[in-house]
Motif scaffolding. Structure first.
Motif, PDB file in Angstrom:
ATOM      1  N   GLY A  21       0.817  -1.218   0.000  1.00 26.33           N
ATOM      2  CA  GLY A  21       0.000   0.000   0.000  1.00 26.33           C
ATOM      3  C   GLY A  21       0.845   1.261   0.000  1.00 26.33           C
ATOM      4  O   GLY A  21       0.551   2.223  -0.723  1.00 26.33           O
ATOM      5  N   ALA A  22       1.903   1.258   0.794  1.00 34.02           N
ATOM      6  CA  ALA A  22       2.773   2.434   0.869  1.00 34.02           C
ATOM      7  C   ALA A  22       3.408   2.717  -0.492  1.00 34.02           C
ATOM      8  O   ALA A  22       3.512   3.872  -0.917  1.00 34.02           O
ATOM      9  N   ILE A  23       3.822   1.659  -1.189  1.00 34.81           N
ATOM     10  CA  ILE A  23       4.477   1.861  -2.489  1.00 34.81           C
ATOM     11  C   ILE A  23       3.443   2.234  -3.553  1.00 34.81           C
ATOM     12  O   ILE A  23       3.706   3.122  -4.379  1.00 34.81           O
ATOM     13  N   TYR A  24       2.261   1.642  -3.511  1.00 36.50           N
ATOM     14  CA  TYR A  24       1.207   2.059  -4.453  1.00 36.50           C
ATOM     15  C   TYR A  24       0.878   3.538  -4.251  1.00 36.50           C
ATOM     16  O   TYR A  24       0.625   4.272  -5.208  1.00 36.50           O
ATOM     17  N   SER A  25       0.888   3.974  -3.013  1.00 36.90           N
ATOM     18  CA  SER A  25       0.626   5.379  -2.728  1.00 36.90           C
ATOM     19  C   SER A  25       1.686   6.284  -3.356  1.00 36.90           C
ATOM     20  O   SER A  25       1.378   7.362  -3.870  1.00 36.90           O
ATOM     21  N   ARG A  26       2.939   5.824  -3.344  1.00 36.91           N
ATOM     22  CA  ARG A  26       4.016   6.602  -3.996  1.00 36.91           C
ATOM     23  C   ARG A  26       3.753   6.720  -5.504  1.00 36.91           C
ATOM     24  O   ARG A  26       3.972   7.780  -6.089  1.00 36.91           O
ATOM     25  N   PHE A  27       3.336   5.597  -6.124  1.00 35.95           N
ATOM     26  CA  PHE A  27       3.047   5.648  -7.565  1.00 35.95           C
ATOM     27  C   PHE A  27       1.964   6.686  -7.831  1.00 35.95           C
ATOM     28  O   PHE A  27       2.098   7.560  -8.700  1.00 35.95           O
ATOM     29  N   GLU A  28       0.876   6.585  -7.101  1.00 37.65           N
ATOM     30  CA  GLU A  28      -0.280   7.449  -7.371  1.00 37.65           C
ATOM     31  C   GLU A  28       0.048   8.910  -7.059  1.00 37.65           C
ATOM     32  O   GLU A  28      -0.353   9.811  -7.794  1.00 37.65           O
ATOM     33  N   SER A  29       0.800   9.138  -5.989  1.00 36.92           N
ATOM     34  CA  SER A  29       1.182  10.518  -5.651  1.00 36.92           C
ATOM     35  C   SER A  29       2.085  11.125  -6.712  1.00 36.92           C
ATOM     36  O   SER A  29       2.121  12.347  -6.876  1.00 36.92           O
ATOM     37  N   ALA A  30       2.831  10.283  -7.418  1.00 39.77           N
ATOM     38  CA  ALA A  30       3.732  10.759  -8.475  1.00 39.77           C
ATOM     39  C   ALA A  30       3.008  10.902  -9.811  1.00 39.77           C
ATOM     40  O   ALA A  30       3.645  11.194 -10.830  1.00 39.77           O
ATOM     41  N   GLY A  31       1.704  10.687  -9.835  1.00 37.99           N
ATOM     42  CA  GLY A  31       0.951  10.838 -11.072  1.00 37.99           C
ATOM     43  C   GLY A  31       0.970   9.596 -11.945  1.00 37.99           C
ATOM     44  O   GLY A  31       0.610   9.662 -13.117  1.00 37.99           O
ATOM     45  N   LEU A  32       1.398   8.478 -11.381  1.00 38.99           N
ATOM     46  CA  LEU A  32       1.398   7.214 -12.127  1.00 38.99           C
ATOM     47  C   LEU A  32       0.119   6.452 -11.794  1.00 38.99           C
ATOM     48  O   LEU A  32      -0.189   6.229 -10.621  1.00 38.99           O
ATOM     49  N   THR A  33      -0.613   6.078 -12.830  1.00 34.45           N
ATOM     50  CA  THR A  33      -1.891   5.401 -12.682  1.00 34.45           C
ATOM     51  C   THR A  33      -1.686   3.893 -12.861  1.00 34.45           C
ATOM     52  O   THR A  33      -0.995   3.480 -13.791  1.00 34.45           O
ATOM     53  N   ILE A  34      -2.270   3.105 -11.977  1.00 36.50           N
ATOM     54  CA  ILE A  34      -2.137   1.638 -12.054  1.00 36.50           C
ATOM     55  C   ILE A  34      -3.196   1.105 -13.022  1.00 36.50           C
ATOM     56  O   ILE A  34      -4.394   1.210 -12.762  1.00 36.50           O
ATOM     57  N   LEU A  35      -2.742   0.531 -14.146  1.00 37.28           N
ATOM     58  CA  LEU A  35      -3.654   0.003 -15.175  1.00 37.28           C
ATOM     59  C   LEU A  35      -3.829  -1.503 -15.067  1.00 37.28           C
ATOM     60  O   LEU A  35      -4.764  -2.060 -15.649  1.00 37.28           O
ATOM     61  N   ALA A  36      -2.920  -2.174 -14.349  1.00 34.85           N
ATOM     62  CA  ALA A  36      -2.991  -3.629 -14.173  1.00 34.85           C
ATOM     63  C   ALA A  36      -2.186  -3.968 -12.940  1.00 34.85           C
ATOM     64  O   ALA A  36      -1.204  -3.285 -12.634  1.00 34.85           O
ATOM     65  N   SER A  37      -2.608  -5.020 -12.244  1.00 36.88           N
ATOM     66  CA  SER A  37      -1.951  -5.365 -10.991  1.00 36.88           C
ATOM     67  C   SER A  37      -2.313  -6.792 -10.607  1.00 36.88           C
ATOM     68  O   SER A  37      -3.465  -7.197 -10.741  1.00 36.88           O
ATOM     69  N   LYS A  38      -1.327  -7.558 -10.165  1.00 34.50           N
ATOM     70  CA  LYS A  38      -1.633  -8.873  -9.588  1.00 34.50           C
ATOM     71  C   LYS A  38      -0.479  -9.347  -8.732  1.00 34.50           C
ATOM     72  O   LYS A  38       0.664  -8.898  -8.897  1.00 34.50           O
ATOM     73  N   MET A  39      -0.817 -10.255  -7.800  1.00 35.02           N
ATOM     74  CA  MET A  39       0.218 -10.900  -6.992  1.00 35.02           C
ATOM     75  C   MET A  39       0.550 -12.232  -7.628  1.00 35.02           C
ATOM     76  O   MET A  39      -0.352 -12.995  -7.997  1.00 35.02           O
TER      77      MET A  39
END
Ligand code: DAT
Ligand code: MG
Length: 143
Positions: A21-39
């Protein structure tokens, strides 16, 4: 500048430390949008193929062992100049050299376990996205 896509991995060390979550927050705060994601938990063959450019280097076997040591999050990020933007928020490969406030400076201590992967060029991004995602797993924003 142009809108680009890049490929990202949250590596086993950061997943184990509950930092998704902390790293996803960094992506989004930097203007990077998550288009796909999986574990996923990479197989030996998957990790060796993904890091084929490093085959033969002294750290290769350790890198493959680390990347298969636990689950990872793989994602496609999109945004303005996304390849470089993601590399900037990641920080240098060796956390000891990474700029303050970057993901690697804040969440990693070893070059061999450095929290995140990010594509280094648009060509490698396209190859790496296709390595882990089918076209229909990538979901462009519609609103
Ligand atoms: P990056 O992940 O910043 O693109 P890279 O492509 O040069 O760095 O190397 C891929 C990964 O291999 C890196 O994230 C961690 C590992 N690695 C690189 N150099 C290493 C070294 N000297 N010792 C141990 N692991 C290393
Ligand atoms: Mg690299």
């Amino acid at each position: 500048m142009a809108i680009q896509r890049t490929f990202s991995i949250i590596k086993p060390d950061a997943v184990a430390k509950n930092l998704i979550g902390a790293i996803y927050s960094r992506f989004e705060s930097a203007g990077l949008t998550i288009l796909a994601s999986k574990m996923i938990h990479m197989s030996q063959e998957q990790a060796e193929g993904f890091y084929a450019e490093h085959k033969g280097k002294p750290f290769f076997d350790g890198l493959v062992a680390f990347m298969t040591s636990g689950p990872v999050m793989v994602q496609v990020l999109e945004g303005e100049n996304a390849v470089l933007a993601n590399r900037e928020i990641m920080g240098s490969t060796n956390p000891a050299d990474a700029a303050r406030g970057t993901i690697r400076a804040d969440y990693a201590t070893e070059v061999s376990e450095n929290a995140v992967h990010g594509s280094d060029a648009t060509e490698s991004a396209a190859r790496e996205i296709a390595y882990f995602f089918t076209d229909d797993e990538v979901c462009p924003r519609t609103r």
